[in-house]
Design a protein around this motif. Structure first.
Motif, PDB file in Angstrom:
ATOM      1  N   CYS A 103       0.848  -1.198   0.000  1.00 12.80           N
ATOM      2  CA  CYS A 103       0.000   0.000   0.000  1.00 12.80           C
ATOM      3  C   CYS A 103       0.878   1.241   0.000  1.00 12.80           C
ATOM      4  N   SER A 104       0.370   2.276  -0.615  1.00 13.11           N
ATOM      5  CA  SER A 104       1.130   3.524  -0.722  1.00 13.11           C
ATOM      6  C   SER A 104       0.938   4.393   0.521  1.00 13.11           C
ATOM      7  N   SER A 105       1.827   5.343   0.674  1.00 11.21           N
ATOM      8  CA  SER A 105       1.691   6.324   1.757  1.00 11.21           C
ATOM      9  C   SER A 105       0.399   7.111   1.598  1.00 11.21           C
ATOM     10  N   ALA A 106       0.033   7.410   0.357  1.00  9.25           N
ATOM     11  CA  ALA A 106      -1.208   8.153   0.109  1.00  9.25           C
ATOM     12  C   ALA A 106      -2.420   7.330   0.542  1.00  9.25           C
ATOM     13  N   GLN A 107      -2.420   6.031   0.241  1.00  9.40           N
ATOM     14  CA  GLN A 107      -3.529   5.179   0.675  1.00  9.40           C
ATOM     15  C   GLN A 107      -3.628   5.161   2.196  1.00  9.40           C
ATOM     16  N   ASN A 133      15.810   8.372  -7.640  1.00 10.95           N
ATOM     17  CA  ASN A 133      16.377   7.374  -8.544  1.00 10.95           C
ATOM     18  C   ASN A 133      16.106   5.926  -8.145  1.00 10.95           C
ATOM     19  N   ILE A 134      15.291   5.719  -7.118  1.00  8.31           N
ATOM     20  CA  ILE A 134      14.970   4.366  -6.673  1.00  8.31           C
ATOM     21  C   ILE A 134      13.811   3.836  -7.525  1.00  8.31           C
ATOM     22  N   PRO A 135      13.976   2.661  -8.145  1.00  8.31           N
ATOM     23  CA  PRO A 135      12.833   2.056  -8.847  1.00  8.31           C
ATOM     24  C   PRO A 135      11.797   1.586  -7.824  1.00  8.31           C
ATOM     25  N   VAL A 136      10.559   1.973  -8.025  1.00  2.38           N
ATOM     26  CA  VAL A 136       9.498   1.686  -7.069  1.00  2.38           C
ATOM     27  C   VAL A 136       8.310   1.061  -7.796  1.00  2.38           C
ATOM     28  N   GLU A 137       7.742   0.024  -7.189  1.00  2.00           N
ATOM     29  CA  GLU A 137       6.526  -0.598  -7.710  1.00  2.00           C
ATOM     30  C   GLU A 137       5.511  -0.723  -6.591  1.00  2.00           C
ATOM     31  N   GLY A 138       4.289  -0.434  -6.893  1.00  2.00           N
ATOM     32  CA  GLY A 138       3.209  -0.556  -5.936  1.00  2.00           C
ATOM     33  C   GLY A 138       2.163   0.487  -6.244  1.00  2.00           C
ATOM     34  N   PRO A 139       1.021   0.366  -5.676  1.00  2.00           N
ATOM     35  CA  PRO A 139       0.522  -0.658  -4.771  1.00  2.00           C
ATOM     36  C   PRO A 139       0.308  -2.006  -5.466  1.00  2.00           C
ATOM     37  N   VAL A 140       0.063  -3.026  -4.622  1.00  2.00           N
ATOM     38  CA  VAL A 140      -0.232  -4.381  -5.087  1.00  2.00           C
ATOM     39  C   VAL A 140      -1.680  -4.657  -4.674  1.00  2.00           C
ATOM     40  N   PRO A 141      -2.626  -4.389  -5.592  1.00  2.00           N
ATOM     41  CA  PRO A 141      -4.053  -4.380  -5.233  1.00  2.00           C
ATOM     42  C   PRO A 141      -4.567  -5.636  -4.538  1.00  2.00           C
ATOM     43  N   LEU A 143      -3.301  -7.450  -2.331  1.00  2.00           N
ATOM     44  CA  LEU A 143      -2.949  -7.550  -0.911  1.00  2.00           C
ATOM     45  C   LEU A 143      -3.339  -6.306  -0.103  1.00  2.00           C
ATOM     46  N   VAL A 144      -3.748  -5.241  -0.776  1.00  2.00           N
ATOM     47  CA  VAL A 144      -4.117  -3.999  -0.086  1.00  2.00           C
ATOM     48  C   VAL A 144      -5.199  -4.222   0.968  1.00  2.00           C
ATOM     49  N   PRO A 145      -6.273  -4.988   0.692  1.00  2.00           N
ATOM     50  CA  PRO A 145      -7.310  -5.154   1.728  1.00  2.00           C
ATOM     51  C   PRO A 145      -6.780  -5.754   3.035  1.00  2.00           C
ATOM     52  N   GLN A 146      -5.833  -6.671   2.951  1.00  2.00           N
ATOM     53  CA  GLN A 146      -5.279  -7.272   4.172  1.00  2.00           C
ATOM     54  C   GLN A 146      -4.510  -6.232   4.987  1.00  2.00           C
ATOM     55  N   VAL A 147      -3.725  -5.404   4.315  1.00  2.00           N
ATOM     56  CA  VAL A 147      -2.949  -4.376   5.016  1.00  2.00           C
ATOM     57  C   VAL A 147      -3.893  -3.317   5.594  1.00  2.00           C
ATOM     58  N   ARG A 148      -4.905  -2.941   4.844  1.00  2.00           N
ATOM     59  CA  ARG A 148      -5.877  -1.968   5.343  1.00  2.00           C
ATOM     60  C   ARG A 148      -6.528  -2.487   6.620  1.00  2.00           C
ATOM     61  N   GLU A 149      -6.893  -3.762   6.630  1.00  2.00           N
ATOM     62  CA  GLU A 149      -7.543  -4.341   7.799  1.00  2.00           C
ATOM     63  C   GLU A 149      -6.623  -4.328   9.020  1.00  2.00           C
ATOM     64  N   LEU A 150      -5.336  -4.586   8.827  1.00  2.00           N
ATOM     65  CA  LEU A 150      -4.394  -4.522   9.951  1.00  2.00           C
ATOM     66  C   LEU A 150      -4.348  -3.117  10.546  1.00  2.00           C
ATOM     67  N   HIS A 151      -4.305  -2.112   9.692  1.00  2.00           N
ATOM     68  CA  HIS A 151      -4.280  -0.727  10.186  1.00  2.00           C
ATOM     69  C   HIS A 151      -5.612  -0.358  10.841  1.00  2.00           C
ATOM     70  N   ARG A 152      -6.712  -0.854  10.295  1.00  2.00           N
ATOM     71  CA  ARG A 152      -8.019  -0.589  10.919  1.00  2.00           C
ATOM     72  C   ARG A 152      -8.062  -1.182  12.328  1.00  2.00           C
ATOM     73  N   LYS A 153      -7.545  -2.413  12.455  1.00  2.00           N
ATOM     74  CA  LYS A 153      -7.514  -3.039  13.782  1.00  2.00           C
ATOM     75  C   LYS A 153      -6.667  -2.221  14.751  1.00  2.00           C
ATOM     76  N   LEU A 154      -5.513  -1.769  14.305  1.00  2.00           N
ATOM     77  CA  LEU A 154      -4.646  -0.946  15.171  1.00  2.00           C
ATOM     78  C   LEU A 154      -5.407   0.286  15.666  1.00  2.00           C
ATOM     79  N   HIS A 155      -6.044   0.973  14.774  1.00  2.00           N
ATOM     80  CA  HIS A 155      -6.655   2.241  15.150  1.00  2.00           C
ATOM     81  C   HIS A 155      -8.022   2.067  15.816  1.00  2.00           C
ATOM     82  N   SER A 156      -8.654   0.918  15.666  1.00  2.00           N
ATOM     83  CA  SER A 156      -9.874   0.675  16.417  1.00  2.00           C
ATOM     84  C   SER A 156      -9.530   0.317  17.870  1.00  2.00           C
ATOM     85  N   GLN A 157      -8.319  -0.232  18.097  1.00  2.00           N
ATOM     86  CA  GLN A 157      -7.865  -0.544  19.456  1.00  2.00           C
ATOM     87  C   GLN A 157      -7.496   0.727  20.220  1.00  2.00           C
ATOM     88  N   SER A 158      -7.025   1.740  19.491  1.00  2.00           N
ATOM     89  CA  SER A 158      -6.507   2.944  20.158  1.00  2.00           C
ATOM     90  C   SER A 158      -7.573   4.016  20.365  1.00  2.00           C
TER      91      SER A 158
END
Length: 159
Positions: A103-107, A133-141, A143-158
């Protein structure tokens, strides 16, 4: 993206999950050689109070110690989230190669705003704003929902 690279990204999700389970923010990263061979991995470890303990920063340090400049330049860092400015700089300073993020920083910024989370103390920049000058690839659609869910869990706990 081949199956080996997707495997490294799935491991990043596992490491991010381990980080969350340990009380850290959910980020995980894998360093691979040019041929895709696993070299090292880490997860976020900021819960102890050192907010510089990002996995991407730790992998840059590891690479500087154990890899030649040529090996570093052809290595890839796979990561659950796009590098922050600090990690992008460390990546560039040690001469690592490609970055592949889920997932991107913007996401992530959009999710945090949606959930009413205060912004970080450092401005969110893309990797190439810091290290052009760094080659960058992403997001990887896929897998994005799994990462989003982890962050949602973190912030629902706090809240």
């Amino acid at each position: 993206m081949n199956d080996i690279e997707l495997g490294h990204l799935r491991r990043c999700v596992e490491l991010a999950t381990e980080a969350l389970d340990a009380g850290d923010e959910p980020f995980g990263s894998v360093l691979a050689a040019a041929d895709g061979t696993f070299l090292a991995e880490d997860r976020n470890r900021i819960a102890g109070g050192d907010n510089t303990r990002h996995p991407e920063f730790e992998l840059a340090r590891w690479a500087a110690q154990y890899l030649t400049p040529e090996e570093r330049s052809t290595a890839t860092v796979f990561t659950s989230g796009e590098h922050c400015a600090m990690c992008s700089a460390a990546h560039a300073w040690v001469g690592l190669g490609r970055i592949v993020y889920i997932c991107s920083s913007a996401q992530l910024g959009d999710w945090l705003a949606e959930w009413g989370v205060a912004p970080a103390p450092v401005k969110s920049l893309s990797v190439n704003e810091v290290a052009p000058n760094i080659p960058v690839e992403g997001p990887v659609p896929e897998l994005v929902p799994q990462v989003r869910e982890l962050h949602r869990k973190l912030h629902s706990q706090s809240t």
